[in-house]
Design a protein around this motif. Structure first.
Motif, short mmCIF file in Angstrom:
data_model
loop_
_atom_site.label_atom_id
_atom_site.label_comp_id
_atom_site.label_asym_id
_atom_site.label_seq_id
_atom_site.Cartn_x
_atom_site.Cartn_y
_atom_site.Cartn_z
N VAL A 94 37.73 -7.23 50.27
CA VAL A 94 37.57 -8.91 49.37
C VAL A 94 35.90 -8.21 48.34
N TYR A 95 36.63 -8.24 47.20
CA TYR A 95 35.41 -7.91 45.86
C TYR A 95 35.59 -8.57 44.86
N PRO A 96 34.15 -9.15 44.25
CA PRO A 96 33.96 -9.22 42.66
C PRO A 96 34.78 -8.01 41.69
N LEU A 97 35.81 -8.38 40.95
CA LEU A 97 37.16 -7.19 40.15
C LEU A 97 36.10 -7.30 38.01
N CYS A 98 36.14 -6.41 38.49
CA CYS A 98 35.45 -6.53 37.41
C CYS A 98 36.87 -4.87 36.49
N VAL A 99 37.62 -5.87 35.01
CA VAL A 99 38.84 -5.02 34.60
C VAL A 99 38.29 -4.39 32.99
N VAL A 100 38.01 -2.76 32.92
CA VAL A 100 37.94 -2.35 31.91
C VAL A 100 39.18 -1.96 31.48
N ASP A 101 39.20 -2.69 30.13
CA ASP A 101 40.75 -2.52 29.69
C ASP A 101 40.84 -1.57 28.29
N ILE A 102 41.55 -0.31 28.73
CA ILE A 102 41.10 1.17 27.82
C ILE A 102 42.66 0.88 27.52
N THR A 103 43.68 0.20 26.60
CA THR A 103 45.11 0.06 26.42
C THR A 103 44.68 0.81 25.07
N LYS A 104 44.05 0.08 24.30
CA LYS A 104 44.34 0.79 22.76
C LYS A 104 43.81 2.21 22.22
N GLN A 105 43.17 3.11 23.48
CA GLN A 105 42.64 4.08 23.75
C GLN A 105 43.76 5.10 23.77
N VAL A 106 44.48 4.39 24.51
CA VAL A 106 45.81 5.17 25.72
C VAL A 106 46.56 5.10 24.57
N LYS A 107 47.12 3.71 23.40
CA LYS A 107 48.39 4.55 22.85
C LYS A 107 47.97 5.12 22.01
N LYS A 108 46.40 6.03 21.39
CA LYS A 108 46.48 6.48 20.90
C LYS A 108 46.43 8.08 21.49
N ASP A 109 46.00 8.22 22.44
CA ASP A 109 46.20 8.98 23.38
C ASP A 109 46.74 9.35 24.69
N LYS A 110 47.52 9.40 25.33
CA LYS A 110 48.21 9.13 26.50
C LYS A 110 47.61 9.81 28.21
N ASN A 111 46.47 11.06 27.41
CA ASN A 111 46.16 11.61 28.21
C ASN A 111 44.35 10.75 28.37
N TYR A 112 44.53 9.80 27.73
CA TYR A 112 43.00 9.44 27.82
C TYR A 112 42.33 9.12 29.40
N ALA A 113 40.78 9.43 29.03
CA ALA A 113 39.89 9.60 30.25
C ALA A 113 39.11 8.57 30.01
N VAL A 114 38.84 7.28 30.48
CA VAL A 114 37.38 6.51 29.76
C VAL A 114 36.29 7.73 30.40
N THR A 115 35.38 7.06 29.41
CA THR A 115 34.85 7.16 29.18
C THR A 115 33.16 6.39 29.89
N VAL A 116 31.84 6.85 29.82
CA VAL A 116 30.89 6.46 29.77
C VAL A 116 30.50 4.97 29.40
N GLU A 117 30.45 5.87 27.46
CA GLU A 117 30.65 4.66 26.41
C GLU A 117 31.70 3.69 26.77
N ASP A 118 32.76 3.06 26.75
CA ASP A 118 33.77 2.48 27.49
C ASP A 118 33.18 1.20 28.04
N ILE A 119 32.55 2.09 29.33
CA ILE A 119 32.12 0.94 30.28
C ILE A 119 30.74 0.10 30.17
N LYS A 120 30.23 1.33 29.26
CA LYS A 120 28.56 0.09 29.00
C LYS A 120 29.28 -0.20 27.55
N ALA A 121 30.15 -0.39 26.88
CA ALA A 121 30.77 -1.53 25.74
C ALA A 121 31.46 -2.50 26.76
N TYR A 122 31.74 -2.82 27.85
CA TYR A 122 32.11 -3.08 28.64
C TYR A 122 31.17 -4.33 28.97
N GLU A 123 30.13 -3.92 29.44
CA GLU A 123 29.15 -4.41 30.26
C GLU A 123 28.24 -5.03 29.45
#
Length: 255
Positions: A94-123
């Motif tokens: 059982v965990y608190p769940l955080c869902v980081v959405d990078i679907t927009k980035q993936v549509k542009k680049d199917k090899n996209y790797a989530v960045t620290v900046e993406d995580i900070k934008a989520y926060e």
């Protein structure tokens, strides 16, 4: 006798909450990693059939690799002296769940790797990732299930192409935010181009070396609120397992 948990159960069944299945359904034709030998999957094999004079019932057997379908990885999967399944109990389900959405980035680049900046934008939008959180990476890649070639992103040159984690992003959620586990919709932790460049699944190895857990091949993350949900993941109490299919689900607030 306190009955607070019964009240909590009633609360979670109110219309203000949803119950979302995060696991793919499985059968003997469900895809698995190409390195798994043929014949390793055999579900629903009847070994005791109706009409048996001993007892009128049906019994089946189930054969599958630990890393099959939506599954959990224990540290021993990649780390020889790492902890296996028996070291993890109900509190690890059982965990608190955080869902980081990078679907927009993936549509542009199917090899996209989530960045620290993406995580900070989520926060910045949803608040700090809490201690002990399960951080899931939403890519909508699960919509390609159960086509193995599409899940692997096989190109004309035979290469694999799919999104995933970067090592820097994983270090951020574990070393800066004290997350307990991570998950994703893809077959592997690492974005495929990073794995190819490293010649290894370096991101997955990092997670498991830290003694953390991860759940792979999740689905329906698009139906879960980015913040505020609980994730539940249950697996059989098989000892010494390096991985095991899980029934994972989330209870998010209705947006």
């Amino acid at each position: 006798m306190a009955k607070n948990l019964w009240s909590l159960y009633k609360e979670l069944n109110k219309p203000e909450y949803k119950w979302v299945d995060l696991s793919h359904p499985l059968n003997s034709k469900s895809p698995c990693w190409s390195g798994i030998p043929a014949g390793s999957v055999e579900l629903n094999k009847v070994v005791f059939d109706w009409g048996n004079p001993m007892l009128e019932c049906l019994i089946e057997t189930y054969k599958f690799p630990g890393q099959f379908g939506t599954h959990i990885d224990f540290p021993k999967h990649f780390i020889k002296k790492g902890k296996s399944s028996e070291k993890f109990g109900p509190k690890n389900m059982v965990y608190p769940l955080c869902v980081v959405d990078i679907t927009k980035q993936v549509k542009k680049d199917k090899n996209y790797a989530v960045t620290v900046e993406d995580i900070k934008a989520y926060e910045k939008e949803y608040g700090r990732i809490p201690d002990g959180a399960f951080v899931a990476l939403r890519t909508d890649w699960s919509k390609k299930w159960p086509d193995m070639n599409k899940l692997s992103g096989i190109a004309k040159d035979g290469s694999e192409n799919f999104p995933g984690w970067s090592l820097e992003a994983l270090k951020y959620i574990y070393e800066e935010r004290n997350a307990a586990a991570n998950g994703h919709e893809t077959l592997d932790t690492d974005a495929s181009k990073l794995a190819a460049a490293a010649g290894d699944l370096a991101c997955e190895r990092y997670v498991l070396k830290k003694g953390k857990l991860q759940i792979e091949v999740l689905c329906n993350l698009d139906k879960v609120a980015p913040a505020g949900a609980l994730l539940f993941a249950a697996w059989p109490a098989v000892e010494k397992a390096t991985g095991m299919p899980v029934r994972a689900f989330a209870i998010p607030p209705v947006e």
